[in-house]
Design a protein around this motif. Structure first.
Motif, short mmCIF file in Angstrom:
data_model
loop_
_atom_site.label_atom_id
_atom_site.label_comp_id
_atom_site.label_asym_id
_atom_site.label_seq_id
_atom_site.Cartn_x
_atom_site.Cartn_y
_atom_site.Cartn_z
N ILE A 1 37.84 31.18 40.07
CA ILE A 1 38.66 32.08 39.54
C ILE A 1 40.19 31.69 39.64
N LEU A 2 40.47 31.24 40.61
CA LEU A 2 41.95 30.84 40.67
C LEU A 2 42.27 29.80 39.74
N ALA A 3 41.41 28.98 39.19
CA ALA A 3 41.70 27.77 37.93
C ALA A 3 41.84 28.78 36.90
N SER A 4 40.67 29.53 36.44
CA SER A 4 40.94 30.56 35.29
C SER A 4 42.17 31.32 35.17
N LEU A 5 42.55 31.95 36.39
CA LEU A 5 43.73 32.91 36.11
C LEU A 5 44.99 32.12 35.89
N SER A 6 45.06 30.81 36.49
CA SER A 6 46.24 29.72 36.50
C SER A 6 46.58 29.51 35.04
N GLN A 7 45.41 29.83 33.93
CA GLN A 7 45.74 29.28 32.66
C GLN A 7 46.21 30.37 31.96
N ARG A 8 46.57 31.68 32.50
CA ARG A 8 47.24 32.89 31.63
C ARG A 8 48.48 32.44 31.29
N SER A 9 49.03 32.90 30.35
CA SER A 9 50.25 32.74 29.74
C SER A 9 51.18 33.12 30.79
N SER A 10 52.27 32.41 30.92
CA SER A 10 53.32 32.83 31.85
C SER A 10 54.11 33.98 31.30
N THR A 11 54.15 34.27 29.92
CA THR A 11 54.56 35.17 29.45
C THR A 11 54.02 36.48 29.48
N LEU A 12 52.62 36.78 29.86
CA LEU A 12 51.85 37.86 29.77
C LEU A 12 52.10 38.76 30.83
N PHE A 13 52.08 40.17 30.17
CA PHE A 13 52.65 41.25 31.19
C PHE A 13 51.42 42.20 31.07
N THR A 14 50.89 42.56 32.29
CA THR A 14 49.80 43.47 32.22
C THR A 14 49.78 44.41 33.54
N ARG A 15 49.07 45.54 33.11
CA ARG A 15 48.94 46.65 34.18
C ARG A 15 47.65 47.00 33.90
N HIS A 16 46.77 47.00 35.13
CA HIS A 16 45.51 47.39 35.41
C HIS A 16 45.37 48.81 36.11
N TYR A 17 44.76 49.76 35.53
CA TYR A 17 44.39 50.77 36.31
C TYR A 17 43.27 51.29 36.54
N VAL A 18 42.65 51.43 37.86
CA VAL A 18 41.47 51.86 38.46
C VAL A 18 41.42 53.35 38.50
N THR A 19 40.51 53.70 38.11
CA THR A 19 39.81 55.24 38.12
C THR A 19 38.53 55.38 38.22
N ASN A 20 38.16 56.60 38.75
CA ASN A 20 37.11 57.12 38.98
C ASN A 20 36.15 56.47 39.90
N PHE A 21 36.88 55.66 40.98
CA PHE A 21 36.01 54.82 41.64
C PHE A 21 35.03 55.63 42.73
N LEU A 22 33.83 55.10 42.58
CA LEU A 22 32.73 55.84 43.14
C LEU A 22 31.85 54.56 43.97
N VAL A 23 31.79 54.74 45.37
CA VAL A 23 30.77 54.08 45.94
C VAL A 23 29.39 54.53 45.78
N LEU A 24 28.52 53.84 45.19
CA LEU A 24 27.04 54.36 44.73
C LEU A 24 26.08 54.33 45.88
N GLU A 25 26.41 53.28 46.59
CA GLU A 25 25.45 53.07 47.70
C GLU A 25 25.87 51.92 48.85
N HIS A 26 25.72 51.95 50.14
CA HIS A 26 26.05 51.01 50.80
C HIS A 26 24.94 50.80 52.07
N SER A 27 24.79 49.63 52.62
CA SER A 27 23.81 49.48 53.57
C SER A 27 24.43 48.16 54.38
N GLY A 28 25.06 48.80 55.70
CA GLY A 28 25.42 47.68 56.67
C GLY A 28 26.64 46.86 55.97
N SER A 29 26.46 45.87 55.46
CA SER A 29 27.54 44.83 55.21
C SER A 29 27.83 44.89 53.64
#
Length: 145
Positions: free
Chosen positions: A58-86
């Motif tokens: 993951i780190l190796a792939s991200l490190s190949q991104r353009s040094s001038t790339l500007f992004t913003r990621h917005y997370v919405t409608n976050f829903l935990v569907l299920e959970h069990s222990g860990s």
């Protein structure tokens, strides 16, 4: 599956969502080391049609991104569907804005238009350190610019 109406479940939802948001926050600030550490050591990120396996890939792939790339990621409608222990399974919507004009951006970025909308499936695991980490992240693009 536990009810989402008790205080422990609410804490799980908040902690899981914070892990996801922390990862995208780090990604938007080009802190790729921090972004990769939001995954389990063997975590999988389906990214750009490729499955990235583990923090190092993951780190190796991200490190190949353009040094001038500007992004913003917005997370919405976050829903935990299920959970069990860990383990918890969640879904959320992701909106991505991006600009790469070959030079560091000046703010505000002109004519910002969402580059992508995705429905994301996410699996998280509770780590030995006592925090939630992403075990699998699988965005399904619904709209692309």
């Amino acid at each position: 599956m536990e009810s989402m109406n008790n205080p422990e479940s609410l804490s799980l939802v908040i902690a899981a969502e914070q892990t996801v948001i922390r990862m995208y926050h780090a990604l938007d600030r080009s802190d790729y080391s921090c972004a990769s550490r939001c995954f389990t050591p063997d975590g999988i990120w389906e990214r750009g049609g490729n499955a990235l396996h583990g923090q190092q890939q993951i780190l190796a792939s991200l490190s190949q991104r353009s040094s001038t790339l500007f992004t913003r990621h917005y997370v919405t409608n976050f829903l935990v569907l299920e959970h069990s222990g860990s383990v918890a399974k969640a879904e959320f919507c992701l909106t991505v804005y991006r600009s790469d004009k070959g030079a560091p951006p000046t703010l505000p970025v002109d004519r910002a238009v969402a580059a992508m909308l995705a429905d994301v499936e996410c699996e998280l695991a509770f780590s030995d350190r006592g925090d939630w980490l992403i075990r699998r992240l699988d965005p399904r693009i619904t709209f692309a610019a």
